[in-house]
Scaffold this motif. Sequence first.
Motif, PDB file in Angstrom:
ATOM      1  N   UNK A   2       0.830  -1.214   0.000  1.00  0.00           N
ATOM      2  CA  UNK A   2       0.000   0.000   0.000  1.00  0.00           C
ATOM      3  C   UNK A   2       0.861   1.259   0.000  1.00  0.00           C
ATOM      4  N   UNK A   3       1.954   1.222   0.742  1.00  0.00           N
ATOM      5  CA  UNK A   3       2.856   2.376   0.768  1.00  0.00           C
ATOM      6  C   UNK A   3       3.489   2.608  -0.601  1.00  0.00           C
ATOM      7  N   UNK A   4       3.893   1.539  -1.249  1.00  0.00           N
ATOM      8  CA  UNK A   4       4.476   1.654  -2.589  1.00  0.00           C
ATOM      9  C   UNK A   4       3.440   2.213  -3.550  1.00  0.00           C
ATOM     10  N   UNK A   5       2.239   1.694  -3.501  1.00  0.00           N
ATOM     11  CA  UNK A   5       1.173   2.202  -4.378  1.00  0.00           C
ATOM     12  C   UNK A   5       0.879   3.668  -4.088  1.00  0.00           C
ATOM     13  N   UNK A   6       0.882   4.041  -2.817  1.00  0.00           N
ATOM     14  CA  UNK A   6       0.619   5.430  -2.446  1.00  0.00           C
ATOM     15  C   UNK A   6       1.685   6.353  -3.026  1.00  0.00           C
ATOM     16  N   UNK A   7       2.937   5.932  -2.923  1.00  0.00           N
ATOM     17  CA  UNK A   7       4.043   6.783  -3.374  1.00  0.00           C
ATOM     18  C   UNK A   7       4.220   6.823  -4.887  1.00  0.00           C
ATOM     19  N   UNK A   8       4.008   5.683  -5.551  1.00  0.00           N
ATOM     20  CA  UNK A   8       4.366   5.589  -6.964  1.00  0.00           C
ATOM     21  C   UNK A   8       3.191   5.269  -7.891  1.00  0.00           C
ATOM     22  N   UNK A   9       2.011   5.064  -7.349  1.00  0.00           N
ATOM     23  CA  UNK A   9       0.868   4.641  -8.141  1.00  0.00           C
ATOM     24  C   UNK A   9       0.349   5.665  -9.135  1.00  0.00           C
ATOM     25  N   UNK A  15       4.339   0.251 -13.237  1.00  0.00           N
ATOM     26  CA  UNK A  15       3.335  -0.752 -12.898  1.00  0.00           C
ATOM     27  C   UNK A  15       3.792  -1.463 -11.633  1.00  0.00           C
ATOM     28  N   UNK A  16       2.936  -1.509 -10.648  1.00  0.00           N
ATOM     29  CA  UNK A  16       3.258  -2.136  -9.367  1.00  0.00           C
ATOM     30  C   UNK A  16       2.486  -3.448  -9.278  1.00  0.00           C
ATOM     31  N   UNK A  17       3.221  -4.534  -9.152  1.00  0.00           N
ATOM     32  CA  UNK A  17       2.611  -5.853  -9.092  1.00  0.00           C
ATOM     33  C   UNK A  17       3.095  -6.603  -7.863  1.00  0.00           C
TER      34      UNK A  17
END
Length: 111
Positions: A2-9, A15-17
Motif C-alpha cells: 500500500x505504501x508503494x502504491x501510495x508513493x508511486x501509483x 506498474x506495481x505488481x
Amino acid sequence: MEEVRRRFGNYGNITILNEDIISTSIPSDSVDLAFMSNVFHDIEDKEAVVKEVNRILKPGGRLIIIEFKKDVMFGPPFKLRPEEVEQYFNKWGLYQRRLCRGFSLSLHAGP
C-alpha cells in the motif's frame, strides 16, 4: 504494498505488481527496466526467474540487481558473489553492463 502504491501509483509509466516472480502477467518484450533489490539470493528456482526476466524485457531493456556483498557481516546468511549472479543471466543472453563494488549488477538484454 500500500505504501508503494501510495508513493508511486500515480506515475503513468510504473506498474506495481505483487505476483509470483516466476510467472508474471507482464506481456513479453514490454519492460524497459526491471529492478530486484536484495531478493535474488532467496529465490529457489533462479533459472526460472532469469527466464521470466528475459521474457519480459524489451530488446535493449535493463535489469538492475542490488544484492548483499558476500563478505559483509550484515544481511542474510546466504549471499551470492556478483560473478555467481552474472552466470545465471549470461546463460540467457543477458550481459553485464556494469559491475559496481557495492554489488549492484546491471544487466542488458540483447544488442
